[in-house]
Motif scaffolding. Structure first.
Motif, short mmCIF file in Angstrom:
data_model
loop_
_atom_site.label_atom_id
_atom_site.label_comp_id
_atom_site.label_asym_id
_atom_site.label_seq_id
_atom_site.Cartn_x
_atom_site.Cartn_y
_atom_site.Cartn_z
N GLU A 229 26.82 5.41 -33.60
CA GLU A 229 27.83 5.48 -32.54
C GLU A 229 27.23 5.12 -31.18
N GLU A 230 26.04 5.62 -30.94
CA GLU A 230 25.40 5.35 -29.64
C GLU A 230 24.98 3.89 -29.54
N LEU A 231 24.49 3.32 -30.63
CA LEU A 231 24.14 1.89 -30.67
C LEU A 231 25.38 1.05 -30.39
N ASN A 232 26.49 1.40 -31.00
CA ASN A 232 27.75 0.69 -30.76
C ASN A 232 28.19 0.84 -29.30
N TRP A 233 28.01 2.04 -28.73
CA TRP A 233 28.34 2.28 -27.33
C TRP A 233 27.55 1.33 -26.42
N VAL A 234 26.25 1.23 -26.65
CA VAL A 234 25.39 0.35 -25.84
C VAL A 234 25.85 -1.10 -25.98
N HIS A 235 26.07 -1.55 -27.20
CA HIS A 235 26.44 -2.95 -27.42
C HIS A 235 27.81 -3.27 -26.83
N THR A 236 28.75 -2.34 -26.92
CA THR A 236 30.07 -2.55 -26.34
C THR A 236 29.99 -2.63 -24.82
N ARG A 237 29.23 -1.72 -24.20
CA ARG A 237 29.10 -1.73 -22.74
C ARG A 237 28.45 -3.04 -22.27
N LYS A 238 27.45 -3.51 -23.01
CA LYS A 238 26.79 -4.76 -22.63
C LYS A 238 27.74 -5.95 -22.79
N LYS A 239 28.46 -5.99 -23.90
CA LYS A 239 29.39 -7.09 -24.17
C LYS A 239 30.48 -7.16 -23.11
N ASP A 240 30.94 -6.00 -22.67
CA ASP A 240 32.01 -5.94 -21.68
C ASP A 240 31.51 -6.06 -20.24
N ASN A 241 30.19 -6.27 -20.07
CA ASN A 241 29.58 -6.39 -18.74
C ASN A 241 29.89 -5.19 -17.84
N ASN A 242 29.88 -4.02 -18.42
CA ASN A 242 30.12 -2.81 -17.63
C ASN A 242 29.01 -2.61 -16.61
N VAL A 243 29.34 -1.99 -15.50
CA VAL A 243 28.37 -1.70 -14.45
C VAL A 243 27.79 -0.32 -14.75
N ILE A 244 26.79 -0.31 -15.61
CA ILE A 244 26.17 0.94 -16.05
C ILE A 244 24.66 0.77 -16.08
N PHE A 245 23.97 1.81 -15.64
CA PHE A 245 22.52 1.75 -15.57
C PHE A 245 21.91 3.01 -16.16
N SER A 246 20.77 2.84 -16.77
CA SER A 246 19.95 3.99 -17.13
C SER A 246 18.98 4.20 -15.98
N MET A 247 18.66 5.45 -15.73
CA MET A 247 17.76 5.79 -14.63
C MET A 247 16.43 6.24 -15.22
N ILE A 248 15.37 5.65 -14.70
CA ILE A 248 14.02 5.92 -15.18
C ILE A 248 13.16 6.37 -14.01
N ASP A 249 12.44 7.48 -14.19
CA ASP A 249 11.53 7.98 -13.17
C ASP A 249 10.40 6.97 -13.00
N LYS A 250 10.18 6.52 -11.78
CA LYS A 250 9.15 5.51 -11.51
C LYS A 250 7.74 6.00 -11.85
N GLU A 251 7.46 7.25 -11.56
CA GLU A 251 6.10 7.77 -11.74
C GLU A 251 5.78 8.05 -13.21
N THR A 252 6.71 8.68 -13.92
CA THR A 252 6.44 9.11 -15.30
C THR A 252 7.04 8.19 -16.36
N ASN A 253 7.92 7.29 -15.96
CA ASN A 253 8.64 6.41 -16.86
C ASN A 253 9.57 7.18 -17.82
N MET A 254 9.93 8.41 -17.43
CA MET A 254 10.81 9.23 -18.26
C MET A 254 12.28 8.92 -17.95
N PHE A 255 13.10 9.01 -18.98
CA PHE A 255 14.54 8.82 -18.87
C PHE A 255 15.14 9.97 -18.08
N ILE A 256 15.97 9.64 -17.10
CA ILE A 256 16.65 10.64 -16.27
C ILE A 256 18.09 10.82 -16.71
#
Length: 160
Positions: free
Chosen positions: A48-75
């Motif tokens: 389901e999550e893989l489909n969510w990512v691919h659908t958002r990309k296909k539809d050119n949604n304005v969505i971003f993942s946030m990554i901590d610059k120092e630790t490279n951890m997902f926010i």
């Protein structure tokens, strides 16, 4: 992961298959994330999550993942939805381990700037659960004003 823009501590990158495990950890946290952003449901699956990512990309949604610059951890993830007539709805979710570290304020201020300057929006609005006091406090701190209350939600907006 392709970086689109940044703030002081955060890289805003395109959503990615590489982060699906992080997305699942966040969205399937019923107590600290899911109950604030949607209806409680059965845990999301990898597919389901893989489909969510691919659908958002296909539809050119304005969505971003946030990554901590120092630790490279997902926010977390932040997005503009329902973009129409120079206005858009803001959505944000931050994974529990990264909450209460100032990322909410920093990311919202950065996405507001991106929306008003890069996307040329004039108004950004959102809704949150009425019991989500931490989020309401952050939104007010970022300049959002309440404009409507309905059932279990409060609606807020900010203009350019």
């Amino acid at each position: 992961m392709k970086k689109v823009f940044e703030s002081e501590r955060i890289n805003f990158v395109e959503i990615s298959d590489e982060l699906i495990d992080d997305y699942l950890t966040m969205i399937n946290d019923m107590d600290n994330v899911q109950r604030f952003i949607g209806e409680i449901r059965e845990p999301f699956t990898y597919e389901e999550e893989l489909n969510w990512v691919h659908t958002r990309k296909k539809d050119n949604n304005v969505i971003f993942s946030m990554i901590d610059k120092e630790t490279n951890m997902f926010i977390g993830n932040i997005e503009f939805m329902n973009i129409e007539d120079s206005s858009a709805e803001l959505g944000i979710s931050i994974t529990y381990s990264m909450q209460i570290k100032g990322y909410g304020i920093e990311s919202i201020k950065a996405i507001l700037n991106y929306g008003f300057t890069t996307l040329n929006l004039n108004k950004i609005y959102l809704r949150t659960k009425i019991f989500n006091n931490r989020a309401i406090h952050v939104y007010h701190k970022c300049g959002f004003k309440d404009f409507k209350m309905e059932d279990n939600h409060i609606f807020m907006e900010i203009e350019k």
